[in-house]
Design a protein around this motif. Structure first.
Motif, PDB file in Angstrom:
ATOM      1  N   MET A  93       0.849  -1.196   0.000  1.00  0.00           N
ATOM      2  CA  MET A  93       0.000   0.000   0.000  1.00  0.00           C
ATOM      3  C   MET A  93       0.883   1.244   0.000  1.00  0.00           C
ATOM      4  SD  MET A  93      -2.771   1.331   2.786  1.00  0.00           S
ATOM      5  CE  MET A  93      -1.646   2.280   3.771  1.00  0.00           C
ATOM      6  N   THR A  94       0.464   2.235  -0.785  1.00  0.00           N
ATOM      7  CA  THR A  94       1.191   3.505  -0.833  1.00  0.00           C
ATOM      8  C   THR A  94       0.211   4.637  -0.554  1.00  0.00           C
ATOM      9  OG1 THR A  94       0.784   3.701  -3.200  1.00  0.00           O
ATOM     10  CG2 THR A  94       2.849   2.647  -2.542  1.00  0.00           C
ATOM     11  N   GLU A  95       0.758   5.842  -0.368  1.00  0.00           N
ATOM     12  CA  GLU A  95      -0.094   7.017  -0.165  1.00  0.00           C
ATOM     13  C   GLU A  95      -0.850   7.301  -1.462  1.00  0.00           C
ATOM     14  OE1 GLU A  95      -0.629   8.924   2.565  1.00  0.00           O
ATOM     15  OE2 GLU A  95       0.625   7.563   3.732  1.00  0.00           O
ATOM     16  N   PRO A  96      -2.071   7.812  -1.380  1.00  0.00           N
ATOM     17  CA  PRO A  96      -2.821   8.103  -2.608  1.00  0.00           C
ATOM     18  C   PRO A  96      -2.203   9.294  -3.368  1.00  0.00           C
ATOM     19  CG  PRO A  96      -4.065   8.789  -0.680  1.00  0.00           C
ATOM     20  CD  PRO A  96      -2.860   8.080  -0.182  1.00  0.00           C
ATOM     21  N   LEU A  97      -2.269   9.233  -4.660  1.00  0.00           N
ATOM     22  CA  LEU A  97      -1.787  10.321  -5.517  1.00  0.00           C
ATOM     23  C   LEU A  97      -2.827  11.440  -5.539  1.00  0.00           C
ATOM     24  CD1 LEU A  97      -0.462   8.101  -8.443  1.00  0.00           C
ATOM     25  CD2 LEU A  97       0.867   9.160  -6.606  1.00  0.00           C
ATOM     26  N   PRO A  98      -2.433  12.671  -5.900  1.00  0.00           N
ATOM     27  CA  PRO A  98      -3.415  13.769  -5.934  1.00  0.00           C
ATOM     28  C   PRO A  98      -4.595  13.496  -6.865  1.00  0.00           C
ATOM     29  CG  PRO A  98      -1.204  14.663  -6.064  1.00  0.00           C
ATOM     30  CD  PRO A  98      -1.076  13.165  -6.130  1.00  0.00           C
ATOM     31  N   GLY A  99      -4.432  12.751  -7.888  1.00  0.00           N
ATOM     32  CA  GLY A  99      -5.523  12.434  -8.795  1.00  0.00           C
ATOM     33  C   GLY A  99      -6.501  11.422  -8.202  1.00  0.00           C
ATOM     34  N   GLN A 100      -6.089  10.762  -7.193  1.00  0.00           N
ATOM     35  CA  GLN A 100      -6.951   9.762  -6.572  1.00  0.00           C
ATOM     36  C   GLN A 100      -7.878  10.354  -5.502  1.00  0.00           C
ATOM     37  OE1 GLN A 100      -3.889   7.040  -5.248  1.00  0.00           O
ATOM     38  NE2 GLN A 100      -4.255   5.656  -6.981  1.00  0.00           N
ATOM     39  N   TYR A 101      -7.607  11.596  -5.130  1.00  0.00           N
ATOM     40  CA  TYR A 101      -8.495  12.251  -4.163  1.00  0.00           C
ATOM     41  C   TYR A 101      -9.772  12.679  -4.853  1.00  0.00           C
ATOM     42  CZ  TYR A 101      -4.832  12.546  -0.619  1.00  0.00           C
ATOM     43  OH  TYR A 101      -3.883  12.250   0.312  1.00  0.00           O
ATOM     44  N   ARG A 102     -10.843  12.651  -4.187  1.00  0.00           N
ATOM     45  CA  ARG A 102     -12.113  13.078  -4.753  1.00  0.00           C
ATOM     46  C   ARG A 102     -12.828  13.958  -3.732  1.00  0.00           C
ATOM     47  NH1 ARG A 102     -16.419   8.605  -6.450  1.00  0.00           N
ATOM     48  NH2 ARG A 102     -18.182   9.751  -5.646  1.00  0.00           N
ATOM     49  N   ARG A 103     -13.210  15.141  -4.161  1.00  0.00           N
ATOM     50  CA  ARG A 103     -13.871  16.079  -3.268  1.00  0.00           C
ATOM     51  C   ARG A 103     -15.366  16.085  -3.583  1.00  0.00           C
ATOM     52  NH1 ARG A 103      -9.600  17.161  -0.642  1.00  0.00           N
ATOM     53  NH2 ARG A 103      -7.857  18.292  -1.467  1.00  0.00           N
ATOM     54  N   GLU A 104     -16.147  16.166  -2.561  1.00  0.00           N
ATOM     55  CA  GLU A 104     -17.588  16.229  -2.750  1.00  0.00           C
ATOM     56  C   GLU A 104     -18.113  17.440  -2.009  1.00  0.00           C
ATOM     57  OE1 GLU A 104     -19.605  12.698  -1.650  1.00  0.00           O
ATOM     58  OE2 GLU A 104     -18.364  11.416  -2.895  1.00  0.00           O
ATOM     59  N   THR A 105     -19.088  18.085  -2.627  1.00  0.00           N
ATOM     60  CA  THR A 105     -19.728  19.224  -1.973  1.00  0.00           C
ATOM     61  C   THR A 105     -21.227  18.958  -1.934  1.00  0.00           C
ATOM     62  OG1 THR A 105     -19.931  20.387  -4.071  1.00  0.00           O
ATOM     63  CG2 THR A 105     -17.982  20.860  -2.756  1.00  0.00           C
ATOM     64  N   THR A 106     -21.847  19.550  -0.960  1.00  0.00           N
ATOM     65  CA  THR A 106     -23.292  19.384  -0.849  1.00  0.00           C
ATOM     66  C   THR A 106     -23.958  20.665  -1.306  1.00  0.00           C
ATOM     67  OG1 THR A 106     -23.237  20.121   1.440  1.00  0.00           O
ATOM     68  CG2 THR A 106     -23.106  17.765   1.056  1.00  0.00           C
ATOM     69  N   THR A 107     -25.124  20.557  -1.887  1.00  0.00           N
ATOM     70  CA  THR A 107     -25.822  21.748  -2.383  1.00  0.00           C
ATOM     71  C   THR A 107     -26.717  22.357  -1.308  1.00  0.00           C
ATOM     72  OG1 THR A 107     -27.603  20.340  -3.207  1.00  0.00           O
ATOM     73  CG2 THR A 107     -25.836  20.893  -4.742  1.00  0.00           C
ATOM     74  N   GLU A 108     -27.156  21.570  -0.387  1.00  0.00           N
ATOM     75  CA  GLU A 108     -28.043  22.085   0.647  1.00  0.00           C
ATOM     76  C   GLU A 108     -27.215  22.438   1.874  1.00  0.00           C
ATOM     77  OE1 GLU A 108     -31.292  20.142   3.650  1.00  0.00           O
ATOM     78  OE2 GLU A 108     -31.298  19.465   1.577  1.00  0.00           O
ATOM     79  N   LYS A 109     -27.404  23.679   2.314  1.00  0.00           N
ATOM     80  CA  LYS A 109     -26.671  24.091   3.504  1.00  0.00           C
ATOM     81  C   LYS A 109     -27.621  24.076   4.693  1.00  0.00           C
ATOM     82  CE  LYS A 109     -23.113  26.888   1.453  1.00  0.00           C
ATOM     83  NZ  LYS A 109     -22.363  28.115   1.540  1.00  0.00           N
ATOM     84  N   LYS A 110     -27.185  23.435   5.719  1.00  0.00           N
ATOM     85  CA  LYS A 110     -27.980  23.389   6.935  1.00  0.00           C
ATOM     86  C   LYS A 110     -27.530  24.527   7.851  1.00  0.00           C
ATOM     87  CE  LYS A 110     -28.665  18.428   6.830  1.00  0.00           C
ATOM     88  NZ  LYS A 110     -28.445  17.166   7.502  1.00  0.00           N
ATOM     89  N   PRO A 111     -28.510  25.191   8.486  1.00  0.00           N
ATOM     90  CA  PRO A 111     -28.102  26.273   9.384  1.00  0.00           C
ATOM     91  C   PRO A 111     -27.349  25.700  10.593  1.00  0.00           C
ATOM     92  CG  PRO A 111     -30.440  25.833   9.615  1.00  0.00           C
ATOM     93  CD  PRO A 111     -29.948  25.022   8.449  1.00  0.00           C
ATOM     94  N   VAL A 112     -26.365  26.433  10.993  1.00  0.00           N
ATOM     95  CA  VAL A 112     -25.565  26.013  12.135  1.00  0.00           C
ATOM     96  C   VAL A 112     -26.243  26.535  13.392  1.00  0.00           C
ATOM     97  CG1 VAL A 112     -23.312  26.183  13.241  1.00  0.00           C
ATOM     98  CG2 VAL A 112     -23.475  26.087  10.744  1.00  0.00           C
ATOM     99  N   LEU A 113     -26.576  25.634  14.259  1.00  0.00           N
ATOM    100  CA  LEU A 113     -27.219  26.015  15.504  1.00  0.00           C
ATOM    101  C   LEU A 113     -26.164  26.366  16.542  1.00  0.00           C
ATOM    102  CD1 LEU A 113     -29.932  23.218  15.736  1.00  0.00           C
ATOM    103  CD2 LEU A 113     -30.234  25.568  14.987  1.00  0.00           C
TER     104      LEU A 113
END
Length: 129
Positions: A93-113
């Motif tokens: 096993m090796t460290e993941p390469l930068p191309g192997q990272y995957r970022r996800e964002t959510t469209t709905e923002k929940k209010p912070v209480l």
């Protein structure tokens, strides 16, 4: 004539009732005591039998708890993340390469209480008044 009078008297007296003597009462009391004591002995033997079963089940439970604790300890050792990572690196096993990272964002923002601040803990003497 005398014989007929004696016969009539015998008929009139009826059967002789046997009265219980002191010895008879003592014998009856001893028999009742014997029966009660015998029943107590049978009950005691039944209780002892159930108690021995409970003790054997308790020993079995103790053995099962010890085995469970040892297995749980083995699981904790096996789930040590650093040991798992070292074993995986040993397999290549090796460290993941930068191309192997995957970022996800959510469209709905929940209010912070906001977290309410908890009041300071007062001493028991202050709570009395």
């Amino acid at each position: 004539m005398a014989s007929t009078i004696n016969r009539k008297r015998k008929r009139r007296q009826g059967p002789n009732k046997k009265r219980l003597t002191l010895a008879s009462y003592v014998v009856i009391a001893c028999l009742i005591t014997f029966v009660v004591m015998a029943m107590l002995l049978f009950q005691k033997s039944a209780i002892n039998e159930v108690n021995s079963q409970i003790l054997s089940l308790q020993k079995t439970l103790d053995v099962a708890v010890q085995i469970n604790d040892s297995k749980e300890g083995q699981l904790v050792i096996n789930y040590n993340l650093q040991a798992i990572e070292a074993q995986a690196r040993g397999y290549g096993m090796t460290e993941p390469l930068p191309g192997q990272y995957r970022r996800e964002t959510t469209t709905e923002k929940k209010p912070v209480l906001p977290i309410p601040e908890s009041p300071a803990v007062k001493g028991w003497l202050e709570n009395l008044f």
